[in-house]
Scaffold this motif. Structure first.
Motif, PDB file in Angstrom:
ATOM      1  N   UNK A  48     -19.659 -33.750  82.273  1.00  0.00           N
ATOM      2  CA  UNK A  48     -18.446 -34.392  82.790  1.00  0.00           C
ATOM      3  C   UNK A  48     -17.428 -34.602  81.668  1.00  0.00           C
ATOM      4  N   UNK A  49     -17.913 -35.037  80.507  1.00  0.00           N
ATOM      5  CA  UNK A  49     -17.005 -35.278  79.374  1.00  0.00           C
ATOM      6  C   UNK A  49     -16.321 -33.979  78.952  1.00  0.00           C
ATOM      7  N   UNK A  50     -17.060 -32.880  79.047  1.00  0.00           N
ATOM      8  CA  UNK A  50     -16.499 -31.597  78.622  1.00  0.00           C
ATOM      9  C   UNK A  50     -15.454 -31.107  79.621  1.00  0.00           C
ATOM     10  N   UNK A  53     -10.557 -34.591  80.852  1.00  0.00           N
ATOM     11  CA  UNK A  53      -9.985 -35.172  79.642  1.00  0.00           C
ATOM     12  C   UNK A  53     -10.170 -36.688  79.554  1.00  0.00           C
ATOM     13  N   UNK A  54     -10.659 -37.333  80.602  1.00  0.00           N
ATOM     14  CA  UNK A  54     -10.789 -38.798  80.564  1.00  0.00           C
ATOM     15  C   UNK A  54     -11.809 -39.247  79.515  1.00  0.00           C
ATOM     16  N   UNK A  55     -11.471 -40.283  78.722  1.00  0.00           N
ATOM     17  CA  UNK A  55     -12.390 -40.764  77.680  1.00  0.00           C
ATOM     18  C   UNK A  55     -13.548 -41.581  78.246  1.00  0.00           C
ATOM     19  N   UNK A  59     -17.199 -42.739  76.530  1.00  0.00           N
ATOM     20  CA  UNK A  59     -17.483 -44.172  76.352  1.00  0.00           C
ATOM     21  C   UNK A  59     -18.859 -44.517  76.941  1.00  0.00           C
ATOM     22  N   UNK A  60     -19.162 -43.935  78.087  1.00  0.00           N
ATOM     23  CA  UNK A  60     -20.473 -44.209  78.705  1.00  0.00           C
ATOM     24  C   UNK A  60     -21.611 -43.700  77.821  1.00  0.00           C
ATOM     25  N   UNK A  61     -21.419 -42.484  77.296  1.00  0.00           N
ATOM     26  CA  UNK A  61     -22.458 -41.894  76.444  1.00  0.00           C
ATOM     27  C   UNK A  61     -22.662 -42.763  75.201  1.00  0.00           C
ATOM     28  N   UNK A  85     -19.311 -37.350  65.512  1.00  0.00           N
ATOM     29  CA  UNK A  85     -19.198 -35.893  65.592  1.00  0.00           C
ATOM     30  C   UNK A  85     -18.873 -35.447  67.021  1.00  0.00           C
ATOM     31  N   UNK A  86     -19.532 -36.082  67.996  1.00  0.00           N
ATOM     32  CA  UNK A  86     -19.268 -35.736  69.397  1.00  0.00           C
ATOM     33  C   UNK A  86     -17.837 -36.091  69.777  1.00  0.00           C
ATOM     34  N   UNK A  87     -17.404 -37.274  69.380  1.00  0.00           N
ATOM     35  CA  UNK A  87     -16.051 -37.716  69.725  1.00  0.00           C
ATOM     36  C   UNK A  87     -15.011 -36.744  69.135  1.00  0.00           C
ATOM     37  N   UNK A  88     -15.217 -36.368  67.881  1.00  0.00           N
ATOM     38  CA  UNK A  88     -14.288 -35.425  67.235  1.00  0.00           C
ATOM     39  C   UNK A  88     -14.300 -34.081  67.938  1.00  0.00           C
TER      40      UNK A  88
END
Ligand code: ASP
Ligand code: MG
Length: 442
Positions: A48-50, A53-55, A59-61, A85-88
């Motif tokens: 879903x994150x991929x 574009x919603x953050x 945030x959940x992860x 690293x994931x956030x970046x």
């Protein structure tokens, strides 16, 4: 040496992770190599994150991993560098309306799930004084092709994994390895396909020559029937590799290649339940069929699959013709339609498929040279057991039982290998069918 693989639901929170650590602790004498899936739900959140574009998904992860880490009493640095690293990474690939993520990017994103859980598990084992080392599978030789989303290990992996796991094993530390992921020759991260951690477990089990590969989850092993339909369904202690192969079609739980490495090296695979760690579970092995005349020894399980399509193709011209079946199946192949069951007579062919996509287009094409009929909401019910071939009259009993239960049968298949008897019924008759057969056999 044994391999112990734990699925995501078994690692869903701090409490379950502690239970898993207890199970590992109770088997230290067998020198376990531990394989982990991502914590429950994380792979879905990463997808879903991929995609959006919603953050929110990130945030959940983040919250889930921080919470688990804290509740286990581990320092946050176990997960913080990876979170960053994931956030970046998500920031750099931000999909928008002009571009969606590539399969390659998706695999890199999905890899975080297993990389997190592997660090958390190893961290917790160390905390309770069980020396453990977290290892990313690609760092110990899991080399795959570049088929992102569904990669296959290259033959070289086998030797590499054997050699590169050795130092950790000899040092007396428990290797805790990421399931599901690898790298290709260019160094890109790949995944083995959904539920691929089981496959990692059997690949690694084969490479280290394990005496047993244990797949731990939070359900019983294989059951004699779906317990939602049959209240007295019971666990099946043992099935053969062949029987498990038939079963795999009926259960989404298995990655289709899971058993291959175990079969190659003849290593038993056991399905076990973390909620009942001392229960025997189900062992899948190369056991030879033994002649028996007792139905409950011969039949292992009754399974079903709903929502199939039944395609019936008729042609007067089929009579005494060759090439007709080839013509039909080349149309199915063109539309990539997977056919499961087939029955033919002189002038007709019936087959089933569970693929909705393109079925209507394919049938339109076939309609140019034959009559076609499409029926929906069918289900296949299947009696599996390598020894059913020794039971004289079992099919007669089966069909009598179904007749008494008022089930209408549309199609029958009894394979040449004699492992299963399958038949097609209406979706709404599945419950009746499975129940009456279970009563007949057990
Ligand atoms: N985490 C991956 C998935 O959910 C791999 C696995 O669980 O086996 O598909
Ligand atoms: Mg999973």
């Amino acid at each position: 040496m044994i391999v112990m693989k734990f699925g995501g639901t078994s690692l869903r929170n701090a409490e379950r992770i502690k239970a898993v650590a207890g199970i590992i602790k109770s088997r230290l004498k067998q020198s376990p190599v531990v394989i982990v899936s991502a914590h429950h739900g994380v792979t879905e959140q990463l997808i879903a994150a991929a995609r959006t574009p919603s953050p929110l998904h990130y945030a959940r992860i983040r919250n889930l991993h921080r919470r688990i880490t804290k509740e286990l009493g581990l320092p946050l640095f176990v997960v913080e560098p990876l979170l960053k690293e994931l956030e970046d990474f998500l920031e750099t690939i931000r999909p928008d309306i002009h571009r969606s993520v590539t399969l390659k990017e998706m695999d890199e994103i999905l890899s975080f799930g297993e990389r997190f859980s592997c660090r958390v598990m190893a961290g917790y084992l160390n905390k309770i004084n069980i020396p453990a080392t977290s290892l990313d599978a690609y760092d110990i030789g899991m080399l795959t092709d570049s088929h992102f989303g569904n990669a296959r290990p290259l033959p070289q992996s086998h030797k590499d994994i054997t050699a590169r796991l050795r130092p950790t094993i000899h040092s007396g530390r428990i290797p805790v390895v990421t399931g599901f992921i690898g790298k290709d020759r260019e160094g890109n991260i790949t995944t083995l396909g959904r539920n691929g951690s089981d496959y990692t477990a059997t690949i690694i089990g084969a490479a280290v020559g394990a005496s047993e590969i244990q797949l731990w989850s939070d359900v019983h092993g294989i059951m004699s029937a779906d317990p939602r339909l049959v209240h007295n369904a019971k666990p099946v202690p043992a099935v053969s590799f062949n029987e498990a192969g038939e079963l795999a079609y009926y259960s989404r739980r298995f990655h289709p290649s899971t058993l291959t490495p175990a079969i190659h090296k003849n290593i038993p695979v056991r399905i076990l339940n973390t909620y009942e760690p001392t229960a025997p579970g189900t062992t899948i092995s190369a056991a030879r069929p033994k002649k028996t005349t007792v139905p409950d020894k011969a039949v292992k399980t009754i399974v079903y699959k709903k929502d199939l399509f039944l395609v019936t193709i008729t042609s007067g011209r089929m009579l005494m013709q060759y090439g007709f079946l080839a013509k039909i199946f080349s149309v199915f192949a063109k539309y990539k339609i997977v056919i499961d069951m087939v029955a033919t007579s002189e002038i007709s062919v019936s087959c089933t498929t569970d693929r909705k996509d393109h079925i209507r287009e394919a049938l339109k094409e076939i309609a140019r040279f034959a009559g076609v009929q499409l029926d929906e909401k069918k289900a296949v019910v299947c009696v599996i057991g390598e020894n059913i071939k020794y039971l004289n009259g079992l099919s007669a009993d089966i069909f009598m039982a179904l007749k008494r239960a008022g089930v209408k049968i549309h199609m029958i298949s009894y394979g040449a290998t004699g492992i299963n008897i399958a038949f097609l019924v209406d979706n709404r008759d599945v419950r009746k069918s499975v129940r009456s057969l279970h009563r007949l056999i057990y």
